[in-house]
Design a protein around this motif. Structure first.
Motif, PDB file in Angstrom:
ATOM      1  N   UNK A   1      53.706 -24.978  97.976  1.00 10.71           N
ATOM      2  CA  UNK A   1      53.712 -24.470  99.351  1.00 10.71           C
ATOM      3  C   UNK A   1      53.040 -25.529 100.218  1.00 10.71           C
ATOM      4  N   UNK A   2      53.764 -26.057 101.181  1.00  3.72           N
ATOM      5  CA  UNK A   2      53.284 -27.222 101.938  1.00  3.72           C
ATOM      6  C   UNK A   2      53.075 -26.914 103.411  1.00  3.72           C
ATOM      7  N   UNK A   3      52.189 -27.685 104.001  1.00  2.00           N
ATOM      8  CA  UNK A   3      51.916 -27.590 105.427  1.00  2.00           C
ATOM      9  C   UNK A   3      51.234 -28.863 105.895  1.00  2.00           C
ATOM     10  N   UNK A   4      50.816 -28.869 107.137  1.00  2.00           N
ATOM     11  CA  UNK A   4      50.130 -30.041 107.693  1.00  2.00           C
ATOM     12  C   UNK A   4      49.218 -29.583 108.824  1.00  2.00           C
ATOM     13  N   UNK A   5      48.354 -30.467 109.268  1.00  2.00           N
ATOM     14  CA  UNK A   5      47.472 -30.137 110.382  1.00  2.00           C
ATOM     15  C   UNK A   5      46.986 -31.418 111.050  1.00  2.00           C
ATOM     16  N   UNK A   6      46.658 -31.280 112.333  1.00  2.00           N
ATOM     17  CA  UNK A   6      46.053 -32.363 113.104  1.00  2.00           C
ATOM     18  C   UNK A   6      44.558 -32.074 113.226  1.00  2.00           C
ATOM     19  N   UNK A   7      43.742 -33.041 112.863  1.00  2.00           N
ATOM     20  CA  UNK A   7      42.285 -32.903 112.944  1.00  2.00           C
ATOM     21  C   UNK A   7      41.808 -33.645 114.190  1.00  2.00           C
ATOM     22  N   UNK A   8      41.107 -32.921 115.072  1.00  2.00           N
ATOM     23  CA  UNK A   8      40.694 -33.499 116.349  1.00  2.00           C
ATOM     24  C   UNK A   8      39.609 -34.559 116.204  1.00  2.00           C
ATOM     25  N   UNK A   9      38.789 -34.446 115.170  1.00  2.00           N
ATOM     26  CA  UNK A   9      37.710 -35.417 114.955  1.00  2.00           C
ATOM     27  C   UNK A   9      37.384 -35.512 113.478  1.00  2.00           C
ATOM     28  N   UNK A  10      36.522 -36.433 113.126  1.00  2.00           N
ATOM     29  CA  UNK A  10      36.144 -36.588 111.725  1.00  2.00           C
ATOM     30  C   UNK A  10      35.355 -35.369 111.265  1.00  2.00           C
ATOM     31  N   UNK A  11      35.553 -34.995 109.999  1.00  2.00           N
ATOM     32  CA  UNK A  11      34.876 -33.826 109.448  1.00  2.00           C
ATOM     33  C   UNK A  11      34.350 -34.161 108.061  1.00  2.00           C
ATOM     34  N   UNK A  12      33.152 -33.695 107.768  1.00  2.00           N
ATOM     35  CA  UNK A  12      32.548 -33.950 106.464  1.00  2.00           C
ATOM     36  C   UNK A  12      33.148 -33.053 105.394  1.00  2.00           C
ATOM     37  N   UNK A  13      33.675 -31.902 105.819  1.00  2.00           N
ATOM     38  CA  UNK A  13      34.248 -30.953 104.860  1.00  2.00           C
ATOM     39  C   UNK A  13      35.462 -30.272 105.481  1.00  2.00           C
ATOM     40  N   UNK A  14      36.586 -30.346 104.762  1.00  2.00           N
ATOM     41  CA  UNK A  14      37.813 -29.711 105.237  1.00  2.00           C
ATOM     42  C   UNK A  14      38.408 -28.882 104.100  1.00  2.00           C
ATOM     43  N   UNK A  15      38.644 -27.602 104.381  1.00  2.00           N
ATOM     44  CA  UNK A  15      39.250 -26.695 103.404  1.00  2.00           C
ATOM     45  C   UNK A  15      40.429 -25.979 104.045  1.00  2.00           C
ATOM     46  N   UNK A  16      41.538 -25.920 103.317  1.00  2.00           N
ATOM     47  CA  UNK A  16      42.701 -25.177 103.778  1.00  2.00           C
ATOM     48  C   UNK A  16      42.752 -23.861 103.018  1.00  2.00           C
ATOM     49  N   UNK A  17      42.631 -22.762 103.734  1.00  2.00           N
ATOM     50  CA  UNK A  17      42.700 -21.438 103.124  1.00  2.00           C
ATOM     51  C   UNK A  17      44.141 -20.934 103.161  1.00  2.00           C
TER      52      UNK A  17
END
Length: 222
Positions: free
Chosen positions: A116-132
């Motif tokens: 199951x695939x998707x994508x996202x745009x991150x507005x700024x740098x992040x130390x931790x990113x989780x996709x629920x």
């Protein structure tokens, strides 16, 4: 006396927009004929002691020519707009069958790979990113740990082969930089099945999962 060229064409302008190009040309010609007849009648009946001023007559002739020129220009612009719309639709047809990225949080499931695939745009740098990964009821059924990421666009895939539900899966991106949340925009992968022109002249894309997107709403063509 003829006050302005518009007095000779007032009966024409209101109907010109609802007629064909031929009718518009005929209206313009009729307006010129009426103007010339009025001008000749005015010259025949003018006061010999107070004849029509040459500058005024020249101004009236220039006004009727200007009105006629504007009508012809409007018809030309309408023709160009129609050609542009047809060309835009033809170019848009090349997108039929293509995968695109549009704003949305629906996951695209591949029955063969089980991903199951998707994508996202991150507005700024992040130390931790989780996709629920969420089911139709909004309950979390899985997650994808993305770790530390800079600003930008990222794809992800979740193994849905063991998920027994047949409902539509959605996702939510949780990105943090310490205690500060980082904004993100969810992007959904979908396939273009048809194209059409909207009421406002914009290109509309019919998507395989039943949604619609505008040409400007397409973030990427895959």
């Amino acid at each position: 006396m003829i006050n302005s060229a518009t007095s000779a064409t007032s009966g024409t302008s209101s109907t010109g927009t609802a007629t064909t190009k031929t009718d518009s040309k005929n209206d313009a010609t009729a307006a010129q004929d009426r103007f010339l007849k009025l001008l000749v009648a005015q010259l025949n009946n003018q006061d010999p002691m107070n004849p029509l001023d040459n500058a005024q007559m020249t101004s009236q002739i220039a006004q009727i020519n200007t009105v006629t020129g504007i009508q012809q220009l409007n018809e030309t612009v309408k023709g160009l707009a129609s050609q542009f719309t047809a060309q835009q639709l033809m170019q848009g047809s090349a997108m039929v069958g293509r995968e695109v990225l549009v704003e949305g949080n629906t996951l695209s499931r591949d029955t063969e790979s089980g991903k199951a695939s998707g994508a996202f745009d991150l507005a700024g740098s992040a130390a931790s990113v989780t996709v629920q990964v969420l089911n139709a009821a909004g309950k979390e059924v899985g997650s994808v740990e993305m770790g530390s990421l800079p600003a930008g666009r990222f794809n992800f895939a979740w193994d849905a082969s063991k998920y027994e539900g047949d409902d539509t899966l959605r996702f939510k991106v949780v990105a943090n930089n310490g205690q500060v949340a980082v904004d993100s925009t969810a992007l959904s992968m979908d396939k273009v099945t048809a194209v059409s022109m909207g009421a406002n002249g914009s290109l509309q894309l019919q998507l395989s999962r039943g949604g619609m997107a505008t040409q400007s709403g397409v973030k990427a063509i895959l």
